[in-house]
Design a protein around this motif. Structure first.
Motif, short mmCIF file in Angstrom:
data_model
loop_
_atom_site.label_atom_id
_atom_site.label_comp_id
_atom_site.label_asym_id
_atom_site.label_seq_id
_atom_site.Cartn_x
_atom_site.Cartn_y
_atom_site.Cartn_z
N LYS A 76 0.72 -1.24 0.01
CA LYS A 76 0.03 0.16 0.06
C LYS A 76 0.90 1.23 0.06
O LYS A 76 0.46 2.16 -0.49
CB LYS A 76 -1.02 -0.17 1.35
N ARG A 106 -3.29 -0.29 -6.25
CA ARG A 106 -4.64 0.46 -5.76
C ARG A 106 -5.23 1.23 -7.02
O ARG A 106 -6.35 0.98 -7.44
CB ARG A 106 -4.68 1.40 -4.49
N ASP A 107 -4.31 1.69 -7.89
CA ASP A 107 -4.92 2.79 -8.83
C ASP A 107 -4.42 1.76 -10.24
O ASP A 107 -3.74 1.44 -10.34
CB ASP A 107 -3.95 3.84 -9.10
#
Ligand code: ATP
Length: 236
Positions: A76, A106-107
């Motif tokens: 993360k 995440r993106d």
């Protein structure tokens, strides 16, 4: 500083204190190298950042958070780690390995574009896209490992001896890529035995001496003026 390591001790089992009070900092956008002889503790320092070395005492802070905190997530926080053995998945193809690099991101935007960019950086990976990773040479696997790490869009890239055992022409290629990434603003902590090349390309370097102590640090000029460092590295 993006990464701050302070007075770090790492102990393997009951008796091996591999790091004995190491301190090191990496600022955002910096290329910092950690050099020193075999067994000095360089790999252990990288492993402690990604939570796979047993930290005994001291602190590692990344972007203000304690890395040793159970809740801290390496992924993360977009810390990408390329281990000395490269860690490519040999049963998967080059393309599958690359896609895996972006899985935990995440993106999810523009993953294809990012893959294109890495294929342009490492043309051999485009040529071998469908080939099993186990069929690649050591130098090709190293390129795959770095490209895969870059697909995380890392805020911090940790490279453990990326040129170890490679032919001179591939060593040149890897150092060219490291310079390119530095110029793109990727923050890098590079562990290397090739002291001269590393000091040359890095903003700053740390010299580690067994067992796990930092002997000196600075840019090329500062290191050249440090007698203990010059003696240890054997520069004339
Ligand atoms: P190299 O370039 O040979 O990888 P290094 O500077 O990266 O060397 P480390 O691999 O960090 O050094 O090793 C530091 C010390 O810790 C060495 O004495 C090594 O034998 C010891 N060590 C490393 N990993 C372990 C382990 N899992 N268990 C016990 N001792 C270990």
């Amino acid at each position: 500083m993006l990464l701050e390591i302070n007075d770090l001790f790492v102990r393997y089992g009951k008796s091996v204190m591999a790091l004995q009070g190491a301190s090191l900092e990496v600022g955002e956008g910096e290329l910092v190298s950690l050099i020193g002889q075999n067994g000095a503790g360089k790999s252990t320092l990288l492993k402690s950042i990604v939570g796979i070395a047993p930290v005994y005492s001291g602190s590692i802070t990344y972007d203000g958070a304690a890395v040793t905190d159970k809740k801290f997530s390496v992924i993360k926080n977009r810390i990408a780690y390329v281990p000395e053995d490269r860690g490519v998945f040999s049963s998967l193809t080059v393309g599958e390995n690359l896609r895996l690099g972006a899985v935990s991101r995440r993106d999810k935007g523009n993953i294809d574009g990012d893959i294109e960019r890495e294929l342009a950086r490492f043309p051999i990976l485009e040529e071998y896209w469908g080939r099993g990773a186990s069929l690649l040479s050591g130098g090709e696997q190293q390129q795959l490992a770095i490209a895969r790490a870059l697909l995380l869009r890392p805020k911090l890239l940790l490279l453990d001896e990326p040129t170890l055992g490679l032919a001179p022409i591939i060593v040149d290629l890897i150092f060219d890529v490291i310079e390119q990434l530095r110029d793109e603003g990727v923050t890098i902590l590079l562990v290397e035995q090739n002291a001269v090349r590393s000091i040359e390309v890095s903003n700053r370097s740390y010299v580690m001496q067994a067992p796990g102590k930092i002997l000196g640090s600075g840019n090329a000029n500062e290191l050249a003026a440090n007698d203990a460092v010059v003696d240890y590295l054997g520069f004339s």
